[in-house]
Scaffold this motif. Structure first.
Motif, PDB file in Angstrom:
ATOM      1  N   SER A 339       0.810  -1.224   0.000  1.00  0.00           N
ATOM      2  CA  SER A 339       0.000   0.000   0.000  1.00  0.00           C
ATOM      3  C   SER A 339       0.841   1.271   0.000  1.00  0.00           C
ATOM      4  O   SER A 339       0.419   2.289  -0.551  1.00  0.00           O
ATOM      5  CB  SER A 339      -0.935   0.007   1.211  1.00  0.00           C
ATOM      6  N   ALA A 340       2.024   1.221   0.626  1.00  0.00           N
ATOM      7  CA  ALA A 340       2.834   2.440   0.732  1.00  0.00           C
ATOM      8  C   ALA A 340       4.020   2.447  -0.221  1.00  0.00           C
ATOM      9  O   ALA A 340       4.890   3.311  -0.122  1.00  0.00           O
ATOM     10  CB  ALA A 340       3.321   2.603   2.175  1.00  0.00           C
ATOM     11  N   MET A 341       4.079   1.491  -1.134  1.00  0.00           N
ATOM     12  CA  MET A 341       5.236   1.398  -2.036  1.00  0.00           C
ATOM     13  C   MET A 341       5.158   2.431  -3.153  1.00  0.00           C
ATOM     14  O   MET A 341       4.090   2.889  -3.541  1.00  0.00           O
ATOM     15  CB  MET A 341       5.339  -0.009  -2.632  1.00  0.00           C
ATOM     16  N   THR A 342       6.327   2.797  -3.656  1.00  0.00           N
ATOM     17  CA  THR A 342       6.447   3.698  -4.803  1.00  0.00           C
ATOM     18  C   THR A 342       7.366   3.055  -5.831  1.00  0.00           C
ATOM     19  O   THR A 342       8.449   2.592  -5.474  1.00  0.00           O
ATOM     20  CB  THR A 342       7.040   5.056  -4.366  1.00  0.00           C
ATOM     21  N   PRO A 343       6.972   3.003  -7.133  1.00  0.00           N
ATOM     22  CA  PRO A 343       5.711   3.439  -7.732  1.00  0.00           C
ATOM     23  C   PRO A 343       4.518   2.678  -7.145  1.00  0.00           C
ATOM     24  O   PRO A 343       4.662   1.599  -6.606  1.00  0.00           O
ATOM     25  CB  PRO A 343       5.907   3.118  -9.218  1.00  0.00           C
ATOM     26  N   LYS A 344       3.353   3.266  -7.314  1.00  0.00           N
ATOM     27  CA  LYS A 344       2.154   2.743  -6.675  1.00  0.00           C
ATOM     28  C   LYS A 344       1.774   1.379  -7.223  1.00  0.00           C
ATOM     29  O   LYS A 344       1.948   1.088  -8.406  1.00  0.00           O
ATOM     30  CB  LYS A 344       0.995   3.722  -6.888  1.00  0.00           C
ATOM     31  N   ILE A 345       1.249   0.543  -6.317  1.00  0.00           N
ATOM     32  CA  ILE A 345       0.761  -0.782  -6.689  1.00  0.00           C
ATOM     33  C   ILE A 345      -0.708  -0.863  -6.267  1.00  0.00           C
ATOM     34  O   ILE A 345      -1.033  -0.710  -5.092  1.00  0.00           O
ATOM     35  CB  ILE A 345       1.573  -1.898  -6.002  1.00  0.00           C
ATOM     36  N   HIS A 346      -1.601  -1.077  -7.229  1.00  0.00           N
ATOM     37  CA  HIS A 346      -3.027  -1.206  -6.948  1.00  0.00           C
ATOM     38  C   HIS A 346      -3.341  -2.679  -6.681  1.00  0.00           C
ATOM     39  O   HIS A 346      -2.873  -3.558  -7.402  1.00  0.00           O
ATOM     40  CB  HIS A 346      -3.850  -0.696  -8.128  1.00  0.00           C
ATOM     41  N   PHE A 347      -4.153  -2.919  -5.640  1.00  0.00           N
ATOM     42  CA  PHE A 347      -4.406  -4.295  -5.208  1.00  0.00           C
ATOM     43  C   PHE A 347      -5.882  -4.637  -5.356  1.00  0.00           C
ATOM     44  O   PHE A 347      -6.763  -3.864  -4.972  1.00  0.00           O
ATOM     45  CB  PHE A 347      -3.980  -4.466  -3.747  1.00  0.00           C
ATOM     46  N   PHE A 348      -6.152  -5.834  -5.917  1.00  0.00           N
ATOM     47  CA  PHE A 348      -7.520  -6.331  -6.070  1.00  0.00           C
ATOM     48  C   PHE A 348      -7.526  -7.830  -5.750  1.00  0.00           C
ATOM     49  O   PHE A 348      -6.474  -8.476  -5.741  1.00  0.00           O
ATOM     50  CB  PHE A 348      -8.041  -6.128  -7.496  1.00  0.00           C
ATOM     51  N   THR A 349      -8.702  -8.363  -5.488  1.00  0.00           N
ATOM     52  CA  THR A 349      -8.845  -9.808  -5.302  1.00  0.00           C
ATOM     53  C   THR A 349      -9.974 -10.313  -6.192  1.00  0.00           C
ATOM     54  O   THR A 349     -10.943  -9.594  -6.457  1.00  0.00           O
ATOM     55  CB  THR A 349      -9.144 -10.176  -3.832  1.00  0.00           C
ATOM     56  N   LYS A 350      -9.838 -11.550  -6.623  1.00  0.00           N
ATOM     57  CA  LYS A 350     -10.878 -12.196  -7.420  1.00  0.00           C
ATOM     58  C   LYS A 350     -10.880 -13.677  -7.069  1.00  0.00           C
ATOM     59  O   LYS A 350      -9.973 -14.417  -7.432  1.00  0.00           O
ATOM     60  CB  LYS A 350     -10.626 -12.016  -8.915  1.00  0.00           C
ATOM     61  N   GLY A 351     -11.912 -14.102  -6.332  1.00  0.00           N
ATOM     62  CA  GLY A 351     -11.974 -15.505  -5.913  1.00  0.00           C
ATOM     63  C   GLY A 351     -10.788 -15.866  -5.039  1.00  0.00           C
ATOM     64  O   GLY A 351     -10.508 -15.213  -4.031  1.00  0.00           O
ATOM     65  N   GLU A 352     -10.054 -16.891  -5.434  1.00  0.00           N
ATOM     66  CA  GLU A 352      -8.903 -17.362  -4.666  1.00  0.00           C
ATOM     67  C   GLU A 352      -7.600 -16.726  -5.135  1.00  0.00           C
ATOM     68  O   GLU A 352      -6.528 -17.107  -4.671  1.00  0.00           O
ATOM     69  CB  GLU A 352      -8.786 -18.884  -4.768  1.00  0.00           C
ATOM     70  N   SER A 353      -7.660 -15.779  -6.044  1.00  0.00           N
ATOM     71  CA  SER A 353      -6.452 -15.135  -6.551  1.00  0.00           C
ATOM     72  C   SER A 353      -6.434 -13.657  -6.193  1.00  0.00           C
ATOM     73  O   SER A 353      -7.460 -13.058  -5.867  1.00  0.00           O
ATOM     74  CB  SER A 353      -6.348 -15.309  -8.069  1.00  0.00           C
ATOM     75  N   CYS A 354      -5.243 -13.060  -6.234  1.00  0.00           N
ATOM     76  CA  CYS A 354      -5.096 -11.625  -6.021  1.00  0.00           C
ATOM     77  C   CYS A 354      -4.482 -11.005  -7.273  1.00  0.00           C
ATOM     78  O   CYS A 354      -3.828 -11.695  -8.064  1.00  0.00           O
ATOM     79  CB  CYS A 354      -4.230 -11.326  -4.797  1.00  0.00           C
ATOM     80  N   ILE A 355      -4.723  -9.731  -7.462  1.00  0.00           N
ATOM     81  CA  ILE A 355      -4.232  -9.023  -8.641  1.00  0.00           C
ATOM     82  C   ILE A 355      -3.473  -7.792  -8.178  1.00  0.00           C
ATOM     83  O   ILE A 355      -3.999  -6.975  -7.415  1.00  0.00           O
ATOM     84  CB  ILE A 355      -5.401  -8.610  -9.563  1.00  0.00           C
ATOM     85  N   LEU A 356      -2.234  -7.649  -8.624  1.00  0.00           N
ATOM     86  CA  LEU A 356      -1.415  -6.485  -8.311  1.00  0.00           C
ATOM     87  C   LEU A 356      -1.156  -5.738  -9.616  1.00  0.00           C
ATOM     88  O   LEU A 356      -0.603  -6.305 -10.560  1.00  0.00           O
ATOM     89  CB  LEU A 356      -0.092  -6.875  -7.662  1.00  0.00           C
ATOM     90  N   LEU A 357      -1.548  -4.488  -9.644  1.00  0.00           N
ATOM     91  CA  LEU A 357      -1.375  -3.668 -10.840  1.00  0.00           C
ATOM     92  C   LEU A 357      -0.254  -2.664 -10.561  1.00  0.00           C
ATOM     93  O   LEU A 357      -0.447  -1.674  -9.861  1.00  0.00           O
ATOM     94  CB  LEU A 357      -2.683  -2.963 -11.176  1.00  0.00           C
ATOM     95  N   PHE A 358       0.928  -2.942 -11.117  1.00  0.00           N
ATOM     96  CA  PHE A 358       2.104  -2.106 -10.895  1.00  0.00           C
ATOM     97  C   PHE A 358       2.092  -0.927 -11.863  1.00  0.00           C
ATOM     98  O   PHE A 358       1.981  -1.121 -13.076  1.00  0.00           O
ATOM     99  CB  PHE A 358       3.389  -2.902 -11.129  1.00  0.00           C
ATOM    100  N   GLU A 359       2.225   0.290 -11.336  1.00  0.00           N
ATOM    101  CA  GLU A 359       2.436   1.435 -12.207  1.00  0.00           C
ATOM    102  C   GLU A 359       3.906   1.471 -12.613  1.00  0.00           C
ATOM    103  O   GLU A 359       4.795   1.270 -11.780  1.00  0.00           O
ATOM    104  CB  GLU A 359       2.065   2.736 -11.493  1.00  0.00           C
ATOM    105  N   SER A 360       4.163   1.712 -13.890  1.00  0.00           N
ATOM    106  CA  SER A 360       5.533   1.739 -14.397  1.00  0.00           C
ATOM    107  C   SER A 360       5.943   3.174 -14.687  1.00  0.00           C
ATOM    108  O   SER A 360       5.219   3.915 -15.353  1.00  0.00           O
ATOM    109  CB  SER A 360       5.651   0.904 -15.672  1.00  0.00           C
ATOM    110  N   GLU A 361       7.095   3.571 -14.164  1.00  0.00           N
ATOM    111  CA  GLU A 361       7.592   4.922 -14.395  1.00  0.00           C
ATOM    112  C   GLU A 361       8.660   4.911 -15.476  1.00  0.00           C
ATOM    113  O   GLU A 361       9.328   3.902 -15.712  1.00  0.00           O
ATOM    114  CB  GLU A 361       8.149   5.505 -13.096  1.00  0.00           C
ATOM    115  N   GLU A 362       8.848   6.075 -16.101  1.00  0.00           N
ATOM    116  CA  GLU A 362       9.784   6.177 -17.215  1.00  0.00           C
ATOM    117  C   GLU A 362      11.217   5.912 -16.787  1.00  0.00           C
ATOM    118  O   GLU A 362      12.033   5.414 -17.556  1.00  0.00           O
ATOM    119  CB  GLU A 362       9.679   7.580 -17.847  1.00  0.00           C
ATOM    120  N   ASN A 363      11.566   6.258 -15.526  1.00  0.00           N
ATOM    121  CA  ASN A 363      12.954   6.104 -15.076  1.00  0.00           C
ATOM    122  C   ASN A 363      13.295   4.667 -14.682  1.00  0.00           C
ATOM    123  O   ASN A 363      14.431   4.373 -14.324  1.00  0.00           O
ATOM    124  CB  ASN A 363      13.245   7.038 -13.901  1.00  0.00           C
ATOM    125  N   VAL A 364      12.306   3.770 -14.724  1.00  0.00           N
ATOM    126  CA  VAL A 364      12.581   2.357 -14.422  1.00  0.00           C
ATOM    127  C   VAL A 364      12.950   1.655 -15.717  1.00  0.00           C
ATOM    128  O   VAL A 364      12.134   1.506 -16.621  1.00  0.00           O
ATOM    129  CB  VAL A 364      11.341   1.685 -13.778  1.00  0.00           C
TER     130      VAL A 364
END
Length: 533
Positions: A339-364
């Motif tokens: 929750s506090a990481m940078t770049p931001k990571i959005h978290f979701f769940t679906k059934g028995e799985s979880c979904i992490l949506l990583f934001e990608s920055e240009e400097n990475v």
């Protein structure tokens, strides 16, 4: 009330300590008066016993049995009217009382035993009433801070001033939630330190390297999450005022954190609902999706990497309910970690799985490698704290939020691919298997530019004719330029096919017999189909 406080009660003036001075901190919760010969059988913990010692006048040495029994029972102390029936307390009794740290007090002659009991009980009740009043006022003060929206940070600051000790609020993994001291002064605890799963009372411990002592007061946050107030130094049980102050703070903080937890759960449910509708394709328009996504800080012009994670099978939790409950606990932990990481990571769940949506920055430079490093850390901590393994599937970089729908499919595909080559605890990156998957990795703006460049001249004719010619051209190239097969698939005469193909060559200004031209057009037609989806 402690024994030394009882000695200072004005109405009990004349009481003198004659043995067991090291037990002055013993707690006095009740007072009893007994002169029966079987006193020992009626003793209670934290009880102060007053007696004339009438039954010991002929055999004063037998007082040792009473002193020993009282120490065993955890009594507060023994008060004796020595000038009544005993001229002197035997030396062996005094020595035993000193050895057992059991206070032996000489009672004044001018007070009856009944008066001593009454004055003592009144003093105990007065102190208890003062403590309750103090607790109520302290609770009101802490509650006011929270109700006025000043936050837990200010509450911790007030608490620290009241008890004159640094205070921090941490979770069950020693990660700070709030702290009253600057960030740099937070102590680093060894990863070997583990806490009880459901502590109900304060815990004191010392760090061997620094020899510093800390006390943890448990705080209930949610069904699956615990917190602690970390207090510098040992808070002894006998320090009632400090303990009472901290307990009021833990009660108020607990309610505040429970409220925040409930709000987070509600927010997570709303986010999940949006994301699941998005990947299931139930929204009516792209504009609606982009507008709703913006409400959750999901910008369409942001690049993302989608990761799907799933807890590996647990033979010790074979039922669906047990697996689901364990997954909820672990996914709650993951959400807290990212929750506090940078770049931001959005978290979701679906059934028995979880979904992490990583934001990608240009400097990475290598966003997928950055994702993998985070996922490896999560795997290590999950195994340490929960003795479970988790596997992840990673999509390739997508260039807009609208592309996340396909990226989610790619991440699921990668997760499935990993099962064939690895058993548990793997991280699998998606590998493109056909040209459409490869094209999805290219930014849509670049795809549109390529399509416009390859087939731009078709925009000069009528839309109906453009659609007919492009459909014919697509089938013609897919059938390896066979006119008869093209006519068969389109249910038209072969001469019509010949006419349309010649028309296409005229518009393009190129021959379709040139391999470079046909490759470019076939790619453009694939892109056309991709952009229309």
């Amino acid at each position: 009330m402690k024994v030394n406080q009882l000695l200072n009660v004005p109405d009990l003036e004349g009481m003198n300590m004659i043995a067991g001075q090291s037990g002055m901190e013993r707690e006095v919760k009740s007072v009893n008066m007994m002169d029966a010969p079987d006193i020992i059988h009626y003793l209670n913990k934290n009880e102060f016993l007053v007696t004339t010692a009438y039954h010991f006048k002929d055999h004063p040495q037998t007082l040792t049995n009473l002193v020993e029994a009282m120490a065993t029972q955890g009594c507060a102390g023994l008060g004796i009217k020595t000038k009544r029936f005993l001229n002197k307390i035997p030396d062996e009794v005094i020595e035993l009382a000193n050895e057992l740290s059991l206070p032996v007090i000489e009672l004044p002659l001018h007070l009856s035993l009944g008066e001593i009991v009454n004055h003592s009980l009144r003093a105990i009740l007065d102190q208890r009433a003062s403590e309750l009043t103090f607790a109520l006022e302290t609770h009101k003060q802490f509650t006011k801070i929270i109700m006025e929206g000043k936050g837990i940070g200010l509450l911790l600051q007030d608490l620290s001033q009241m008890i004159q000790r640094p205070v921090r609020l941490i979770d069950q993994y020693f990660k700070p939630i709030f702290q009253q001291t600057p960030e740099g002064t937070y102590p680093i605890f060894s990863e070997e330190i583990t806490l009880p799963k459901s502590p109900i009372s304060p815990i004191s411990f010392s760090i061997s390297d620094t020899r510093e002592t800390y006390t943890l007061f448990p705080i209930h946050i949610s069904e699956r999450k615990k917190g602690y107030l970390l207090i510098n130094g040992e808070v002894k049980k006998t320090d009632q005022l400090t303990s009472l102050t901290i307990e009021q703070a833990t009660n108020v903080i607990s309610f505040s954190l429970m409220k925040e937890s409930a709000l987070r759960q509600q927010g997570r449910s709303i986010r999940n609902d949006f994301f699941l509708h998005f990947i299931d394709g139930t929204f009516s328009s792209q504009e609606e999706i982009i507008g709703r996504a913006a409400e959750f800080s999901l910008r369409n012009d942001q690049k993302y990497i989608c990761v799907v994670g799933k807890i590996d099978g647990d033979k010790f939790q074979p039922s669906y309910a047990e697996r689901h409950e364990k997954a909820d606990v672990i996914y709650d932990f993951i959400e807290g970690e990212v929750s506090a990481m940078t770049p931001k990571i959005h978290f979701f769940t679906k059934g028995e799985s979880c979904i992490l949506l990583f934001e990608s920055e240009e400097n990475v430079l290598h966003p997928s490698m950055y994702c993998e490093s985070i996922l490896v850390q999560l795997q290590e901590r999950i195994f340490k704290y929960y003795e479970n393994t988790i596997s992840f599937g990673i999509s390739n970089l997508c260039h807009t939020f609208m592309d996340v729908k396909n990226a989610h499919k790619d991440a699921l595909d990668a997760l499935s691919q990993g099962k064939f080559s690895k058993q548990i605890g793997y991280i699998q990156t998606f590998q493109a298997k056909d040209i459409s998957e490869l094209l999805r990795m290219v930014p849509q703006e670049d795809l549109r530019n390529f399509y416009s460049f390859a087939l731009s001249k078709f925009t000069d004719i009528k839309i109906e004719e453009e659609q007919t010619l492009l459909d014919t051209l697509s089938v013609y190239l897919e059938t390896h330029c066979q006119i008869s097969e093209t006519a068969k698939r389109l249910f038209i005469h072969r001469n019509t096919v010949v006419y349309r193909i010649e028309k296409c060559e005229e518009i393009l200004g190129k021959s379709l017999k040139d391999s470079e031209t046909t490759l470019q057009i076939r790619l453009a037609l694939r892109i056309r189909a991709l952009l229309q989806n």
